[in-house]
Design a protein around this motif. Structure first.
Motif, PDB file in Angstrom:
ATOM      1  N   PRO A 248       0.823  -1.219   0.000  1.00  0.00           N
ATOM      2  CA  PRO A 248       0.000   0.000   0.000  1.00  0.00           C
ATOM      3  C   PRO A 248       0.854   1.266   0.000  1.00  0.00           C
ATOM      4  CG  PRO A 248      -0.887  -1.610   1.550  1.00  0.00           C
ATOM      5  CD  PRO A 248       0.445  -2.142   1.089  1.00  0.00           C
ATOM      6  N   SER A 249       0.421   2.249  -0.754  1.00  0.00           N
ATOM      7  CA  SER A 249       1.216   3.472  -0.912  1.00  0.00           C
ATOM      8  C   SER A 249       1.314   4.274   0.381  1.00  0.00           C
ATOM      9  CB  SER A 249       0.608   4.347  -2.021  1.00  0.00           C
ATOM     10  OG  SER A 249      -0.738   4.697  -1.687  1.00  0.00           O
ATOM     11  N   HIS A 250       0.357   4.089   1.300  1.00  0.00           N
ATOM     12  CA  HIS A 250       0.387   4.854   2.543  1.00  0.00           C
ATOM     13  C   HIS A 250       1.344   4.250   3.566  1.00  0.00           C
ATOM     14  CE1 HIS A 250      -1.873   1.723   4.701  1.00  0.00           C
ATOM     15  NE2 HIS A 250      -2.635   1.640   3.622  1.00  0.00           N
ATOM     16  N   PHE A 251       1.914   3.087   3.250  1.00  0.00           N
ATOM     17  CA  PHE A 251       2.801   2.434   4.205  1.00  0.00           C
ATOM     18  C   PHE A 251       4.227   2.378   3.682  1.00  0.00           C
ATOM     19  CE2 PHE A 251       5.014  -1.553   5.361  1.00  0.00           C
ATOM     20  CZ  PHE A 251       5.212  -1.286   6.725  1.00  0.00           C
ATOM     21  N   TRP A 252       5.142   2.840   4.494  1.00  0.00           N
ATOM     22  CA  TRP A 252       6.556   2.592   4.246  1.00  0.00           C
ATOM     23  C   TRP A 252       7.264   2.639   5.595  1.00  0.00           C
ATOM     24  CZ3 TRP A 252       4.375   7.286   3.865  1.00  0.00           C
ATOM     25  CH2 TRP A 252       5.078   8.419   4.257  1.00  0.00           C
ATOM     26  N   CYS A 253       8.419   2.029   5.649  1.00  0.00           N
ATOM     27  CA  CYS A 253       9.112   1.859   6.916  1.00  0.00           C
ATOM     28  C   CYS A 253      10.513   2.458   6.827  1.00  0.00           C
ATOM     29  CB  CYS A 253       9.181   0.368   7.278  1.00  0.00           C
ATOM     30  SG  CYS A 253       9.877   0.022   8.909  1.00  0.00           S
ATOM     31  N   GLY A 254      10.825   3.337   7.744  1.00  0.00           N
ATOM     32  CA  GLY A 254      12.155   3.915   7.827  1.00  0.00           C
ATOM     33  C   GLY A 254      12.986   3.208   8.887  1.00  0.00           C
ATOM     34  N   GLY A 255      14.213   3.659   9.068  1.00  0.00           N
ATOM     35  CA  GLY A 255      15.095   3.074  10.066  1.00  0.00           C
ATOM     36  C   GLY A 255      15.591   4.121  11.040  1.00  0.00           C
ATOM     37  N   GLU A 256      15.923   3.670  12.237  1.00  0.00           N
ATOM     38  CA  GLU A 256      16.544   4.544  13.220  1.00  0.00           C
ATOM     39  C   GLU A 256      17.414   3.715  14.155  1.00  0.00           C
ATOM     40  OE1 GLU A 256      13.935   6.233  16.333  1.00  0.00           O
ATOM     41  OE2 GLU A 256      12.278   5.403  15.158  1.00  0.00           O
ATOM     42  N   PRO A 257      18.354   4.346  14.842  1.00  0.00           N
ATOM     43  CA  PRO A 257      19.300   3.593  15.667  1.00  0.00           C
ATOM     44  C   PRO A 257      18.624   2.930  16.859  1.00  0.00           C
ATOM     45  CG  PRO A 257      20.127   5.804  15.183  1.00  0.00           C
ATOM     46  CD  PRO A 257      18.691   5.774  14.765  1.00  0.00           C
ATOM     47  N   TYR A 258      19.120   1.758  17.206  1.00  0.00           N
ATOM     48  CA  TYR A 258      18.675   1.043  18.395  1.00  0.00           C
ATOM     49  C   TYR A 258      19.495   1.525  19.588  1.00  0.00           C
ATOM     50  CZ  TYR A 258      18.842  -2.882  21.707  1.00  0.00           C
ATOM     51  OH  TYR A 258      18.831  -3.670  22.844  1.00  0.00           O
ATOM     52  N   PRO A 259      18.852   1.990  20.667  1.00  0.00           N
ATOM     53  CA  PRO A 259      19.590   2.589  21.782  1.00  0.00           C
ATOM     54  C   PRO A 259      19.948   1.629  22.905  1.00  0.00           C
ATOM     55  CG  PRO A 259      17.268   2.990  22.092  1.00  0.00           C
ATOM     56  CD  PRO A 259      17.396   2.217  20.803  1.00  0.00           C
ATOM     57  N   GLY A 260      19.505   0.370  22.814  1.00  0.00           N
ATOM     58  CA  GLY A 260      19.633  -0.542  23.935  1.00  0.00           C
ATOM     59  C   GLY A 260      20.946  -1.306  23.979  1.00  0.00           C
ATOM     60  N   PRO A 261      21.032  -2.287  24.882  1.00  0.00           N
ATOM     61  CA  PRO A 261      22.253  -3.098  25.033  1.00  0.00           C
ATOM     62  C   PRO A 261      22.611  -3.804  23.738  1.00  0.00           C
ATOM     63  CG  PRO A 261      20.744  -3.462  26.863  1.00  0.00           C
ATOM     64  CD  PRO A 261      19.987  -2.668  25.852  1.00  0.00           C
ATOM     65  N   GLU A 262      23.902  -3.859  23.483  1.00  0.00           N
ATOM     66  CA  GLU A 262      24.390  -4.541  22.284  1.00  0.00           C
ATOM     67  C   GLU A 262      24.129  -6.034  22.378  1.00  0.00           C
ATOM     68  OE1 GLU A 262      28.597  -5.288  19.852  1.00  0.00           O
ATOM     69  OE2 GLU A 262      28.551  -4.082  21.679  1.00  0.00           O
ATOM     70  N   VAL A 263      23.830  -6.639  21.244  1.00  0.00           N
ATOM     71  CA  VAL A 263      23.670  -8.096  21.168  1.00  0.00           C
ATOM     72  C   VAL A 263      24.657  -8.629  20.142  1.00  0.00           C
ATOM     73  CG1 VAL A 263      22.128  -9.977  20.517  1.00  0.00           C
ATOM     74  CG2 VAL A 263      21.245  -8.057  21.846  1.00  0.00           C
ATOM     75  N   ASN A 264      25.531  -9.500  20.567  1.00  0.00           N
ATOM     76  CA  ASN A 264      26.516 -10.108  19.688  1.00  0.00           C
ATOM     77  C   ASN A 264      26.467 -11.616  19.905  1.00  0.00           C
ATOM     78  OD1 ASN A 264      28.774 -11.054  18.326  1.00  0.00           O
ATOM     79  ND2 ASN A 264      30.030  -9.282  18.863  1.00  0.00           N
ATOM     80  N   LEU A 265      26.054 -12.354  18.888  1.00  0.00           N
ATOM     81  CA  LEU A 265      25.865 -13.805  19.029  1.00  0.00           C
ATOM     82  C   LEU A 265      27.046 -14.611  18.523  1.00  0.00           C
ATOM     83  CD1 LEU A 265      22.125 -13.957  17.979  1.00  0.00           C
ATOM     84  CD2 LEU A 265      23.087 -13.997  20.284  1.00  0.00           C
ATOM     85  N   GLU A 266      28.153 -13.962  18.191  1.00  0.00           N
ATOM     86  CA  GLU A 266      29.319 -14.693  17.686  1.00  0.00           C
ATOM     87  C   GLU A 266      30.027 -15.420  18.834  1.00  0.00           C
ATOM     88  OE1 GLU A 266      31.785 -11.954  15.647  1.00  0.00           O
ATOM     89  OE2 GLU A 266      30.364 -11.633  14.003  1.00  0.00           O
TER      90      GLU A 266
END
Length: 266
Positions: A248-266
């Protein structure tokens, strides 16, 4: 090495449990193993605990919005934004933030499991499933709905479906769960103001691997048959026709930074 507080954060534990849960998920038509059910239950418990503060999210007010660069391509900020937390081949995790009155249109998750938990505000989630030609709620339907009147080129976009559930969720609610064959299509609407939810999808969307996102809209059934067919279903379910549509033309999604604790699964 990650700091100890990140290693023991609730969001990191959720990510580790998601990895354990979805490393070997059941096939779409297969019965879930005890190990998968146990791991999914642990993940659900962790998701039930998480709150906005665990992700360092500050609930937004009606007139607040993420800072977005004003360009000739995007004169308005998006109705929905996404904060990426982590992604592996097995699952993705992030936060969706909806402005007041915003919706994520009805869409599917082909062959995917999912779990979402509201961080603040309120959402209404309406869930559907596609049906085969004879099964609905595990039983044969004697008088399925006649396909609605559509233009010839639209007939291939129709999907016989069932409305599974519709309910409102807040931060005090448990997580909403979807599976490949249960409540796999949903629409998410912000209710009474801005809202945000933590979202896990397993495996992530991947058009090259048959997991593209498709959008749908309900289309009216043949009125003379709708009442008879709906009478055969439970009060929470009713058969419907959905039509696949472009985004739908009325929907689109932007991005922004995540402010919480880092997650690293390596």
């Amino acid at each position: 090495m990650m700091p100890r507080d990140n290693m023991t954060s609730l969001v990191h534990r959720i990510a580790r449990q998601a990895l354990a849960t979805f490393r070997n998920p059941p096939a779409a038509a297969a019965e879930a193993s005890k190990a998968f059910i146990d791991n999914q239950s642990k993940l659900r418990s962790l998701m039930t605990e998480v709150r906005a503060a665990d992700l360092k999210l500050i609930p937004r007010k009606v007139d607040s919005a993420p800072a977005m660069p004003m360009t000739h391509h995007a004169p308005h900020s998006p109705p929905v934004t996404y904060m990426h937390i982590c992604e592996t081949d097995d699952f993705s995790m992030g936060v969706f933030l909806l402005k007041a009155g915003a919706s994520i249109p009805l869409h599917d998750h082909p062959g995917m499991h999912g779990m979402l938990k509201v961080m603040y505000g309120k959402v209404r989630i309406t869930c559907f499933d596609k049906l085969d030609d004879s099964a609905i709620s595990g039983a044969s339907v004697q008088s399925p709905l006649t396909p609605p009147a559509v233009l010839p080129f639209q007939k291939g976009a129709l999907r016989r479906s069932v409305l599974r559930s519709s309910g409102e969720y807040t931060e005090d609610s448990g997580p909403c769960v979807l599976a490949p064959n249960r409540e796999n299509l949903h629409q998410i609407d912000a209710v009474d103001g801005p809202t945000a939810f933590l979202d896990i999808l397993a495996p992530p969307y991947d058009p090259d691997d048959g997991r593209d996102c498709h959008y749908y809209k309900p289309v009216p059934p043949v009125a003379s048959e709708a009442e008879d067919t709906h009478a055969q279903l439970s009060p929470e379910e009713k058969e419907v026709w959905l039509m696949e549509i472009p985004q739908p033309s009325h929907f689109w999604c932007g991005g922004e930074p995540y402010p919480g604790p880092e997650v690293n699964l390596e």
